[in-house]
Design a protein around this motif. Structure first.
Motif, PDB file in Angstrom:
ATOM      1  N   ILE A 313      11.873  12.458 -23.244  1.00 20.41           N
ATOM      2  CA  ILE A 313      11.503  11.532 -24.320  1.00 20.41           C
ATOM      3  C   ILE A 313      10.198  10.839 -23.941  1.00 20.41           C
ATOM      4  O   ILE A 313       9.825  10.779 -22.761  1.00 20.41           O
ATOM      5  N   THR A 314       9.480  10.329 -24.941  1.00 22.29           N
ATOM      6  CA  THR A 314       8.315   9.480 -24.682  1.00 22.29           C
ATOM      7  C   THR A 314       8.853   8.076 -24.404  1.00 22.29           C
ATOM      8  O   THR A 314       9.359   7.409 -25.301  1.00 22.29           O
ATOM      9  N   ARG A 315       8.761   7.659 -23.185  1.00 23.96           N
ATOM     10  CA  ARG A 315       9.435   6.430 -22.764  1.00 23.96           C
ATOM     11  C   ARG A 315       8.807   5.177 -23.340  1.00 23.96           C
ATOM     12  O   ARG A 315       9.528   4.229 -23.714  1.00 23.96           O
ATOM     13  N   TYR A 316       7.484   5.118 -23.418  1.00 23.84           N
ATOM     14  CA  TYR A 316       6.817   3.905 -23.900  1.00 23.84           C
ATOM     15  C   TYR A 316       6.087   4.234 -25.198  1.00 23.84           C
ATOM     16  O   TYR A 316       4.939   4.669 -25.189  1.00 23.84           O
ATOM     17  N   ASP A 317       6.800   4.001 -26.292  1.00 23.93           N
ATOM     18  CA  ASP A 317       6.313   4.407 -27.602  1.00 23.93           C
ATOM     19  C   ASP A 317       5.398   3.352 -28.211  1.00 23.93           C
ATOM     20  O   ASP A 317       5.322   2.209 -27.749  1.00 23.93           O
ATOM     21  N   VAL A 318       4.739   3.751 -29.298  1.00 26.08           N
ATOM     22  CA  VAL A 318       3.810   2.859 -29.994  1.00 26.08           C
ATOM     23  C   VAL A 318       4.572   1.688 -30.615  1.00 26.08           C
ATOM     24  O   VAL A 318       5.631   1.868 -31.241  1.00 26.08           O
ATOM     25  N   GLY A 319       4.038   0.487 -30.437  1.00 28.76           N
ATOM     26  CA  GLY A 319       4.613  -0.683 -31.080  1.00 28.76           C
ATOM     27  C   GLY A 319       5.887  -1.215 -30.454  1.00 28.76           C
ATOM     28  O   GLY A 319       6.577  -2.031 -31.078  1.00 28.76           O
ATOM     29  N   ARG A 320       6.267  -0.801 -29.254  1.00 31.39           N
ATOM     30  CA  ARG A 320       7.513  -1.262 -28.639  1.00 31.39           C
ATOM     31  C   ARG A 320       7.289  -2.084 -27.378  1.00 31.39           C
ATOM     32  O   ARG A 320       8.196  -2.238 -26.562  1.00 31.39           O
ATOM     33  N   ILE A 321       6.123  -2.672 -27.248  1.00 28.65           N
ATOM     34  CA  ILE A 321       5.844  -3.510 -26.079  1.00 28.65           C
ATOM     35  C   ILE A 321       6.773  -4.726 -26.056  1.00 28.65           C
ATOM     36  O   ILE A 321       7.044  -5.294 -24.987  1.00 28.65           O
ATOM     37  N   ASP A 322       7.280  -5.113 -27.222  1.00 25.86           N
ATOM     38  CA  ASP A 322       8.195  -6.254 -27.288  1.00 25.86           C
ATOM     39  C   ASP A 322       9.518  -5.959 -26.596  1.00 25.86           C
ATOM     40  O   ASP A 322      10.244  -6.879 -26.212  1.00 25.86           O
ATOM     41  N   VAL A 323       9.841  -4.677 -26.413  1.00 30.52           N
ATOM     42  CA  VAL A 323      11.079  -4.282 -25.751  1.00 30.52           C
ATOM     43  C   VAL A 323      10.818  -3.797 -24.336  1.00 30.52           C
ATOM     44  O   VAL A 323      11.498  -4.207 -23.383  1.00 30.52           O
ATOM     45  N   THR A 324       9.835  -2.918 -24.187  1.00 32.20           N
ATOM     46  CA  THR A 324       9.598  -2.294 -22.876  1.00 32.20           C
ATOM     47  C   THR A 324       8.652  -3.101 -21.991  1.00 32.20           C
ATOM     48  O   THR A 324       8.724  -3.001 -20.768  1.00 32.20           O
ATOM     49  N   GLY A 325       7.761  -3.880 -22.621  1.00 39.98           N
ATOM     50  CA  GLY A 325       6.796  -4.633 -21.847  1.00 39.98           C
ATOM     51  C   GLY A 325       5.560  -3.839 -21.469  1.00 39.98           C
ATOM     52  O   GLY A 325       4.692  -4.361 -20.767  1.00 39.98           O
ATOM     53  N   TYR A 326       5.450  -2.608 -21.984  1.00 40.30           N
ATOM     54  CA  TYR A 326       4.300  -1.759 -21.653  1.00 40.30           C
ATOM     55  C   TYR A 326       3.557  -1.320 -22.904  1.00 40.30           C
ATOM     56  O   TYR A 326       4.166  -1.099 -23.969  1.00 40.30           O
ATOM     57  N   GLU A 327       2.232  -1.184 -22.763  1.00 39.74           N
ATOM     58  CA  GLU A 327       1.426  -0.592 -23.820  1.00 39.74           C
ATOM     59  C   GLU A 327       1.898   0.851 -24.034  1.00 39.74           C
ATOM     60  O   GLU A 327       2.473   1.469 -23.132  1.00 39.74           O
ATOM     61  N   PRO A 328       1.703   1.417 -25.243  1.00 43.59           N
ATOM     62  CA  PRO A 328       2.136   2.790 -25.485  1.00 43.59           C
ATOM     63  C   PRO A 328       1.465   3.775 -24.520  1.00 43.59           C
ATOM     64  O   PRO A 328       0.266   3.674 -24.239  1.00 43.59           O
ATOM     65  N   GLU A 329       2.269   4.707 -24.024  1.00 39.93           N
ATOM     66  CA  GLU A 329       1.775   5.729 -23.089  1.00 39.93           C
ATOM     67  C   GLU A 329       2.254   7.093 -23.580  1.00 39.93           C
ATOM     68  O   GLU A 329       3.385   7.507 -23.299  1.00 39.93           O
ATOM     69  N   ALA A 330       1.395   7.786 -24.323  1.00 42.16           N
ATOM     70  CA  ALA A 330       1.758   9.100 -24.862  1.00 42.16           C
ATOM     71  C   ALA A 330       1.963  10.117 -23.755  1.00 42.16           C
ATOM     72  O   ALA A 330       2.605  11.148 -23.967  1.00 42.16           O
ATOM     73  N   TRP A 331       1.439   9.841 -22.578  1.00 39.06           N
ATOM     74  CA  TRP A 331       1.506  10.780 -21.457  1.00 39.06           C
ATOM     75  C   TRP A 331       2.750  10.619 -20.589  1.00 39.06           C
ATOM     76  O   TRP A 331       3.086  11.508 -19.811  1.00 39.06           O
ATOM     77  N   HIS A 332       3.435   9.465 -20.711  1.00 39.18           N
ATOM     78  CA  HIS A 332       4.551   9.175 -19.808  1.00 39.18           C
ATOM     79  C   HIS A 332       5.852   9.720 -20.406  1.00 39.18           C
ATOM     80  O   HIS A 332       6.406   9.149 -21.347  1.00 39.18           O
ATOM     81  N   LEU A 333       6.347  10.826 -19.820  1.00 45.27           N
ATOM     82  CA  LEU A 333       7.597  11.440 -20.268  1.00 45.27           C
ATOM     83  C   LEU A 333       8.710  11.118 -19.284  1.00 45.27           C
ATOM     84  O   LEU A 333       8.498  11.115 -18.069  1.00 45.27           O
ATOM     85  N   ARG A 334       9.878  10.889 -19.830  1.00 45.90           N
ATOM     86  CA  ARG A 334      11.033  10.554 -19.002  1.00 45.90           C
ATOM     87  C   ARG A 334      12.160  11.539 -19.300  1.00 45.90           C
ATOM     88  O   ARG A 334      12.552  11.737 -20.445  1.00 45.90           O
ATOM     89  N   TYR A 335      12.710  12.137 -18.241  1.00 44.27           N
ATOM     90  CA  TYR A 335      13.794  13.097 -18.388  1.00 44.27           C
ATOM     91  C   TYR A 335      15.139  12.361 -18.422  1.00 44.27           C
ATOM     92  O   TYR A 335      15.463  11.585 -17.514  1.00 44.27           O
ATOM     93  N   ILE A 336      15.943  12.636 -19.480  1.00 44.28           N
ATOM     94  CA  ILE A 336      17.301  12.077 -19.556  1.00 44.28           C
ATOM     95  C   ILE A 336      18.331  13.187 -19.805  1.00 44.28           C
ATOM     96  O   ILE A 336      19.523  12.884 -19.973  1.00 44.28           O
TER      97      ILE A 336
END
Length: 364
Positions: A313-336
């Motif tokens: 999944i794309t872990r840090y999506d657009v517009g979700r800094i209010d939840v994750t605390g990170y700017e969107p990162e299209a390159w950061h993939l997380r395996y679940i």
């Protein structure tokens, strides 16, 4: 013919004359019993004492009594009719006139103190942690088998998010469903997975690998993108140790300051890269681009649509800094894992925090 007595007053003379006429009328009545109609007419029009009587000539007191009697008869008849109607309508017991009269008017007020119906509470959902067959599979450490034992990814997510599966830990770094964010550090802080390997047939710009299942999934993802004509995908960084993350974060602070660094990089002990389940990809076409090139590339577009099919999944999506605390990162993939990634995609989730019912973690 009666002789006129001058001593009599005109009123007494009229009364005497009426008596005479009444006597004469009686003398000529035949001995047969008159009909009720004739009797009523005779009684109403003649009197042995007073002669013909008209309604208007009756005393007012008598007229009032007769009117009251007629009204009483009307009420009795109406009551009888009401009883007949109630009986004809299917009532099992005819109503007496007073009861019928009592039914007229506003509906009766319910008596106080009547018992109030109480709805039974729904039974609490059963915890999978009470099922020995589930807990035995959970204890093996096989994530795929554990999700299947609970009934699939959707059931697994629902049980964890609702809190009825306390035996499933989202803090265990050895599990593919571990959640690491600014409120949830690794325990121990310097955790290091033991099965880090380099992915096969994937261009790596640095010597950093992934856990075995995540590495194999990345190989399949890169091959799928190439087969779909999206282009080559390489990666810049995957696993980072606690010590490596310390230096990475310190470098970012030296350039941008703490506040900016916290929006772009994780502090040591709080980075998903330390789990061995995260990778930063880059687009390649002969040479490879940078992280910032991913979002606008054909590789980036393909990954957004298909990464979930390979367990990412794309872990840090657009517009979700209010939840994750990170700017969107299209390159950061997380395996679940493919099962949970499908449930994540199908459910329209954009953060792991919401997927598992965890609070937002915008700050440390």
């Amino acid at each position: 013919m009666t002789s006129f007595d001058p001593e009599l007053s005109p009123r007494r003379a009229a009364r005497a004359e009426a008596e005479r006429r009444a006597t004469a009328a009686v003398a000529v009545v035949p001995p047969t019993e008159p009909s009720p109609t004739r009797r009523l007419r005779r009684e109403d029009t003649a009197s042995p004492r007073r002669g013909p009587v008209r309604w208007a000539s009756r005393p007012r007191r008598v007229r009032r009594r007769l009117a009251a009697l007629a009204l009483g008869l009307t009420v009795v008849v109406a009551g009888a009719l009401a009883v007949g109607i109630a009986t004809a309508g299917g009532a099992s017991t005819p109503l007496a006139a007073p009861e019928a009269a009592a039914r007229v008017g506003p509906p009766p007020v319910p008596a106080e103190g009547l018992p109030v119906p109480v709805l039974a509470e729904a039974p609490a959902p059963k915890s999978p942690c009470d099922d020995p067959s589930f807990t035995s599979v959970l204890a093996t450490g096989d994530d795929t088998a554990t999700i299947a034992a609970i009934g699939g990814a959707a059931a697994f997510r629902a049980a964890v998010a609702s809190g009825i599966a306390p035996c499933v830990s989202l803090s265990d770094p050895n599990r593919e469903w571990v959640v690491v964010n600014k409120k949830r550090p690794f325990d121990p802080a310097d955790y290091r997975p033991g099965d880090i390997v380099m992915p096969d047939d994937v261009r790596a710009l640095k010597e950093s690998g992934l856990r075995r299942t995540a590495a194999d999934a990345l190989t399949a993802l890169v091959r799928g993108a190439a087969d779909a004509g999206a282009g080559e995908i390489g990666y810049l960084s995957a696993f980072r140790s606690y010590e490596n993350q310390q230096s990475t974060y310190a470098d970012r602070v030296s350039v941008s300051g703490v506040e900016e660094a916290d929006r772009e990089s994780a502090r040591a002990g709080f980075s998903e890269h330390q789990s061995g389940l995260a990778v930063d990809i880059v687009p390649c076409d002969g040479s490879c681009g940078t992280l910032d090139d991913v979002a606008a590339s054909s590789q980036g577009a393909w990954v957004r649509d298909h990464a979930w099919e390979y367990g990412y999944i794309t872990r840090y999506d657009v517009g979700r800094i209010d939840v994750t605390g990170y700017e969107p990162e299209a390159w950061h993939l997380r395996y679940i894992g493919p099962e949970l990634a499908k449930a994540y995609h199908d459910g329209g989730f954009t953060t792991l925090e919401e997927f598992f019912g965890l609070p937002a973690a915008p700050t440390y």
